[in-house]
Design a protein around this motif. Structure first.
Motif, PDB file in Angstrom:
ATOM      1  N   THR A  52       5.769   4.317   1.117  1.00 23.56           N
ATOM      2  CA  THR A  52       5.312   5.641   0.670  1.00 23.56           C
ATOM      3  C   THR A  52       3.834   5.655   0.310  1.00 23.56           C
ATOM      4  N   GLU A  53       3.189   4.487   0.410  1.00 25.64           N
ATOM      5  CA  GLU A  53       1.787   4.349   0.001  1.00 25.64           C
ATOM      6  C   GLU A  53       1.608   4.848  -1.430  1.00 25.64           C
ATOM      7  N   ASP A  54       2.543   4.437  -2.275  1.00 23.97           N
ATOM      8  CA  ASP A  54       2.609   4.862  -3.673  1.00 23.97           C
ATOM      9  C   ASP A  54       1.388   4.361  -4.436  1.00 23.97           C
ATOM     10  N   THR A  55       0.669   5.282  -5.076  1.00 24.39           N
ATOM     11  CA  THR A  55      -0.537   4.932  -5.835  1.00 24.39           C
ATOM     12  C   THR A  55      -0.296   4.943  -7.337  1.00 24.39           C
ATOM     13  N   ARG A  56       0.950   5.198  -7.771  1.00 24.59           N
ATOM     14  CA  ARG A  56       1.236   5.228  -9.206  1.00 24.59           C
ATOM     15  C   ARG A  56       1.097   3.826  -9.790  1.00 24.59           C
ATOM     16  N   ALA A  57       0.765   3.749 -11.061  1.00 21.89           N
ATOM     17  CA  ALA A  57       0.597   2.455 -11.734  1.00 21.89           C
ATOM     18  C   ALA A  57       1.876   1.629 -11.671  1.00 21.89           C
ATOM     19  N   VAL A  58       3.032   2.277 -11.727  1.00 27.37           N
ATOM     20  CA  VAL A  58       4.314   1.583 -11.705  1.00 27.37           C
ATOM     21  C   VAL A  58       4.545   0.858 -10.377  1.00 27.37           C
ATOM     22  N   ALA A  59       3.803   1.216  -9.342  1.00 33.29           N
ATOM     23  CA  ALA A  59       4.003   0.623  -8.016  1.00 33.29           C
ATOM     24  C   ALA A  59       2.965  -0.435  -7.679  1.00 33.29           C
ATOM     25  N   GLN A  60       2.137  -0.806  -8.618  1.00 34.99           N
ATOM     26  CA  GLN A  60       1.096  -1.799  -8.354  1.00 34.99           C
ATOM     27  C   GLN A  60       1.678  -3.211  -8.403  1.00 34.99           C
ATOM     28  N   GLY A  61       0.980  -4.158  -7.795  1.00 35.38           N
ATOM     29  CA  GLY A  61       1.410  -5.555  -7.816  1.00 35.38           C
ATOM     30  C   GLY A  61       2.538  -5.850  -6.845  1.00 35.38           C
ATOM     31  N   ARG A  62       2.564  -5.165  -5.714  1.00 38.96           N
ATOM     32  CA  ARG A  62       3.632  -5.368  -4.731  1.00 38.96           C
ATOM     33  C   ARG A  62       3.420  -6.667  -3.971  1.00 38.96           C
ATOM     34  N   ASP A  63       4.521  -7.345  -3.670  1.00 40.39           N
ATOM     35  CA  ASP A  63       4.489  -8.571  -2.885  1.00 40.39           C
ATOM     36  C   ASP A  63       5.428  -8.365  -1.695  1.00 40.39           C
ATOM     37  N   LEU A  64       4.863  -7.953  -0.568  1.00 43.45           N
ATOM     38  CA  LEU A  64       5.650  -7.585   0.612  1.00 43.45           C
ATOM     39  C   LEU A  64       6.461  -8.756   1.161  1.00 43.45           C
ATOM     40  N   GLU A  65       5.856  -9.925   1.262  1.00 38.95           N
ATOM     41  CA  GLU A  65       6.565 -11.097   1.813  1.00 38.95           C
ATOM     42  C   GLU A  65       7.775 -11.450   0.951  1.00 38.95           C
ATOM     43  N   ARG A  66       7.592 -11.497  -0.371  1.00 39.41           N
ATOM     44  CA  ARG A  66       8.690 -11.804  -1.276  1.00 39.41           C
ATOM     45  C   ARG A  66       9.772 -10.747  -1.193  1.00 39.41           C
ATOM     46  N   LEU A 125      11.116   9.140   3.002  1.00 35.21           N
ATOM     47  CA  LEU A 125      11.082   8.501   1.691  1.00 35.21           C
ATOM     48  C   LEU A 125       9.782   8.874   0.981  1.00 35.21           C
ATOM     49  N   ARG A 126       9.891   9.287  -0.278  1.00 34.68           N
ATOM     50  CA  ARG A 126       8.732   9.721  -1.047  1.00 34.68           C
ATOM     51  C   ARG A 126       8.764   9.138  -2.449  1.00 34.68           C
ATOM     52  N   ALA A 127       7.596   9.006  -3.034  1.00 31.05           N
ATOM     53  CA  ALA A 127       7.462   8.701  -4.458  1.00 31.05           C
ATOM     54  C   ALA A 127       7.310  10.029  -5.172  1.00 31.05           C
ATOM     55  N   CYS A 128       7.936  10.163  -6.327  1.00 32.42           N
ATOM     56  CA  CYS A 128       7.811  11.391  -7.105  1.00 32.42           C
ATOM     57  C   CYS A 128       6.556  11.282  -7.970  1.00 32.42           C
ATOM     58  N   TYR A 129       5.631  12.203  -7.759  1.00 32.42           N
ATOM     59  CA  TYR A 129       4.365  12.188  -8.499  1.00 32.42           C
ATOM     60  C   TYR A 129       4.360  13.134  -9.684  1.00 32.42           C
ATOM     61  N   ALA A 130       5.534  13.518 -10.170  1.00 36.55           N
ATOM     62  CA  ALA A 130       5.579  14.324 -11.390  1.00 36.55           C
ATOM     63  C   ALA A 130       5.080  13.458 -12.549  1.00 36.55           C
ATOM     64  N   PRO A 131       4.485  14.056 -13.563  1.00 34.97           N
ATOM     65  CA  PRO A 131       3.956  13.273 -14.683  1.00 34.97           C
ATOM     66  C   PRO A 131       5.029  12.391 -15.313  1.00 34.97           C
TER      67      PRO A 131
END
Length: 175
Positions: A52-66, A125-131
């Motif tokens: 989803t190319e999620d830019t929210r702080a909760v989605a940071q630190g992703r490890d695709l291989e893992r 598939l989407r990320a919800c960007y509500a506050p």
């Protein structure tokens, strides 16, 4: 993925205890199952964040291989094979499995995630960007922008508040 959720005051995690996992699954579970489900959830949220190319702080630190390795491990964790069943006069596919019920559920969730992330719904598939929201959802209607009506209401209320105070809205209609 959505066993992590938020309300107005805080972020909640439904998988912090074995009891929480038992409530979620409705089957017996132990500490090892809890660890496996938490690892799978983290992997699924990482993959959803990438897709989803999620830019929210909760989605940071992703490890695709893992994340890919974890989903594959979970999907292989219970031996499954396809079976046919007749329900209401229709042929329905389901998977027959061996192993503990919690392990079967883990493998089933991982297999469904593979289908979600690679099937035709992956573009929905989407990320919800509500506050304050941390959820992902499948956009099943062209006008749907939020995971739930309550998130949509929060965005509209914030927009109304800003308009009446003379503030300019940020991206997606909120600051």
């Amino acid at each position: 993925m959505n066993t992590i959720w938020a309300n107005r005051s805080q972020v909640h995690d439904d998988l912090t205890t074995v009891g929480g996992l038992r409530d979620f699954l409705g089957v017996p579970a132990d500490q090892a199952d809890l660890k496996a489900f938490r690892e799978l959830r983290r992997a699924l949220r990482d993959l959803a964040g990438v897709l989803t190319e999620d830019t929210r702080a909760v989605a940071q630190g992703r490890d695709l291989e893992r994340a890919v390795a974890e989903v594959n491990r979970a999907a292989r964790s219970a031996r499954q094979w396809p079976q046919l069943t007749v329900r209401d006069g229709e042929l329905v596919r389901h998977n027959e499995s061996e192993g503990p019920l919690a392990l079967q559920a883990l493998a089933s969730i991982a297999a469904e995630a593979v289908e979600l992330f690679t099937g035709e719904n992956r573009v929905l598939l989407r990320a919800c960007y509500a506050p304050g929201c941390v959820l992902y959802f499948v956009k099943d209607h062209p006008r749907r922008e939020w995971c739930s009506p309550s998130c949509g209401n929060r965005v509209r209320a914030a927009r109304h508040y800003r308009r009446n105070r003379g503030e300019s809205p940020g991206p997606n209609g909120f600051s």
